[in-house]
Enzyme design. Structure first.
Site, mmCIF file in Angstrom:
data_model
loop_
_atom_site.group_PDB
_atom_site.id
_atom_site.type_symbol
_atom_site.label_atom_id
_atom_site.label_comp_id
_atom_site.label_asym_id
_atom_site.label_seq_id
_atom_site.Cartn_x
_atom_site.Cartn_y
_atom_site.Cartn_z
ATOM 1 N N LYS A 158 40.124 33.747 42.316
ATOM 2 C CA LYS A 158 40.947 34.021 41.139
ATOM 3 C C LYS A 158 41.627 32.767 40.598
ATOM 4 O O LYS A 158 41.972 32.712 39.427
ATOM 5 C CB LYS A 158 41.963 35.104 41.456
ATOM 6 C CG LYS A 158 41.267 36.452 41.664
ATOM 7 C CD LYS A 158 42.242 37.598 41.759
ATOM 8 C CE LYS A 158 41.510 38.933 41.798
ATOM 9 N NZ LYS A 158 40.856 39.175 43.105
HETATM 10 C C1 LIG Z 1 39.892 40.135 43.288
HETATM 11 C C2 LIG Z 1 38.943 39.930 44.385
HETATM 12 C C3 LIG Z 1 37.694 40.562 44.386
HETATM 13 C C4 LIG Z 1 37.280 41.530 43.318
HETATM 14 O O1 LIG Z 1 37.055 40.902 42.083
HETATM 15 P P1 LIG Z 1 36.974 41.769 40.744
HETATM 16 O O2 LIG Z 1 36.949 40.762 39.659
HETATM 17 O O3 LIG Z 1 38.219 42.608 40.716
HETATM 18 O O4 LIG Z 1 35.748 42.595 40.820
HETATM 19 C C5 LIG Z 1 36.818 40.277 45.425
HETATM 20 N N1 LIG Z 1 37.164 39.444 46.422
HETATM 21 C C6 LIG Z 1 38.363 38.825 46.451
HETATM 22 C C7 LIG Z 1 38.674 37.927 47.606
HETATM 23 C C8 LIG Z 1 39.287 39.031 45.436
HETATM 24 O O5 LIG Z 1 40.464 38.416 45.469
#
Ligand SMILES: *Cc1c(COP(=O)(O)O)cnc(C)c1O
Length: 470
Positions: A113
């Site tokens: 993210k």
């Molecule tokens: C947020 C997250 C996801 C999921 O991603 P999306 O964009 O919500 O599908 C998967 N793995 C990790 C480690 C995350 O932080």
């Protein structure tokens, strides 16, 4: 490039107009009027570009109202070795010929993210300074969004962050990352409840138009459009890293929760990147796997959400999914609005019996789910065969990715977090601790600061009102 609502009730707006929101006034999500399509020559020209240049070339096609030189500056300040620990920004690890991991977790909070959020922090600061205004960001997190947002916004002028997290439901590392921050513009609200309670509160805060306007409430959750766009870039990066020419196809496996990450892959594909399959992996919370297998989208009640060892994918509904369905139904806002009315009133909808279901094939999605046992087995297998420790979410992606792997088609699995964030499960799988990246050794020992609160909208609003920026 202009933006409209998936439900049709918003006059076209510019990128900066939609930057601070994500949700359209009619309850739909903002989407671009069209996807920019790259010619073969344009695609070829992107190969071998350093990450910031590649990012600029992709992102500028979605941004109509930031001058090119300024956008370029923002992007260059975001994607640096200092922040992402390598010039590659998202380096590819090859496990064996045709099997790769795209490393997305080298930013400050060790999860993918950061790639989008670090850019968002700079975009927000830029737009707010231009408008001579400020913003109170209210968000909900199951772990990774919150810390990524806080690290992107800490110390930023004109911005305060109020982040709701489910008390006691995040890993100790995730918890420490958020609660140990001491910046005066960051407020952690630990809610007695699950992630969906947090998300519902944020929704209700946003539904109060007067409160929202009065306190200039903004969002950084996964429906934020700029985040989605920033994520499109690394699909190109990953594609170029494992191919020699643009006539080759590649499949991507994506651990999915709110459908933001994999939706960025869908956009890359719509832009002309030769992606064969987008392999969607869920954990035990398999709303999305159920949809792609059966055509039925059935959101779960918050009591049905299982607390798993890949907690960032513990969701009851997938907040970006409406954007994809909008494409599936031929970008018809009336149909999309009707489907989401059915979500509200009947808890879901069924596409299998409609002509749209036959259409879905052409978008390249396949899916599968993974359990705790699968996850542990995959962490062991990857460690045994390649000497690499992967995190629990990446393990879900690899498990489902390998199930759908095709000979001759390179498979790129997206690494969405580093194992250091989920030490307990790594110990269970391997009997040892994951490596802690330099600078994070004492994180869990630092003093923590947070406000414990009931899942009560009014209490949260009072807190925001008392601590908002003026
Ligand atoms: C947020 C997250 C996801 C999921 O991603 P999306 O964009 O919500 O599908 C998967 N793995 C990790 C480690 C995350 O932080």
């Amino acid at each position: 490039m202009r933006y409209v609502s998936t439900r049709g009730g918003m006059a076209p707006q510019s990128f900066c107009q939609i930057l601070l929101g994500g949700l359209a006034p009619d309850g739909g999500l903002v989407v671009p009027e069209t996807y920019p399509r790259l010619t073969g020559a344009e695609l070829a020209a992107l190969r071998d570009r350093p990450y910031p240049e590649l990012a600029f070339e992709i992102i500028r096609r979605f941004v109509d109202d930031i001058p090119a030189a300024e956008l370029k500056g923002l992007i260059e300040r975001t994607y640096t070795k200092e922040i992402f620990r390598s010039d590659e920004i998202t380096p590819v690890k090859t496990l064996e010929p045709g099997l790769h991991i795209l490393g997305l977790s080298n930013g400050p909070t060790l999860a993918f993210k950061d790639v989008a959020m670090q850019l968002l922090g700079n975009l927000f600061e830029y737009v707010l300074a231009k408008r001579e205004t400020n913003l109170n960001i209210v968000g909900a997190t199951s772990g990774d969004t919150g810390s990524a947002a806080e690290y992107a916004m800490r110390g930023k002028r004109g911005i305060r962050v109020f982040m709701l997290s489910p008390h006691g439901k995040m890993s100790p590392f995730q918890t420490a990352q958020m609660y140990a921050l001491r910046d005066p513009n960051i407020f952690n609200l630990a809610i007695c409840g699950v992630f969906d309670d947090c998300q519902d509160i944020v929704k209700q805060v946003n539904a109060d138009a007067e409160f929202k306007a009065r306190y200039r409430i903004g969002a950084v959750n996964s429906i934020n459009w700029a985040r989605v766009v920033a994520q499109v870039v690394y699909y190109f990066k990953g594609y170029f890293a494992v191919t020699r020419g643009n006539d080759e196809q590649v499949s991507f496996a994506v651990p999915s929760g709110n459908f933001g990450n994999i939706f960025a892959g869908h956009i890359a594909r719509m832009m002309g990147l030769p992606i064969r399959r987008l392999i969607l992996a869920t954990n035990e919370n398999d709303v999305l796997d159920e949809f792609f297998r059966t055509g039925r989208y059935r959101v779960r009640k918050s009591t049905e959400v299982v607390h798993t060892s890949s907690p960032s994918m513990d969701i009851s509904k997938a907040s970006n999914f409406e954007r994809f369905i909008y494409d599936v139904v031929g970008r018809d806002p009336a149909v999309t609005a009707a489907l989401w009315r059915a979500v509200e009133t009947q808890g879901g909808f069924e596409l299998a019996s409609t002509p749209y279901w036959a259409e879905i094939e052409k978008y390249g999605f396949v899916s599968g789910s993974s359990t705790h046992v699968d996850r542990i087995a995959m962490i062991r297998r990857i460690y045994r065969d390649y000497g690499i420790i992967i995190d629990t979410h990446t393990a879900d992606g690899l498990k489902v990715g390998l199930e759908h792997r095709e000979p001759e088609v390179p498979l790129v699995c997206l690494e969405t977090a580093l194992p250091a964030k989920f030490a307990q499960t790594i110990r269970e799988a391997l009997g040892r601790d994951p490596e802690i990246p330099p600078g994070y050794e004492d994180l869990e020992k630092r003093p923590q600061r947070y406000e414990l609160m009931d899942a009560d909208v009014e209490a949260v609003k009072r807190y925001i009102a008392a601590h908002a920026t003026g």
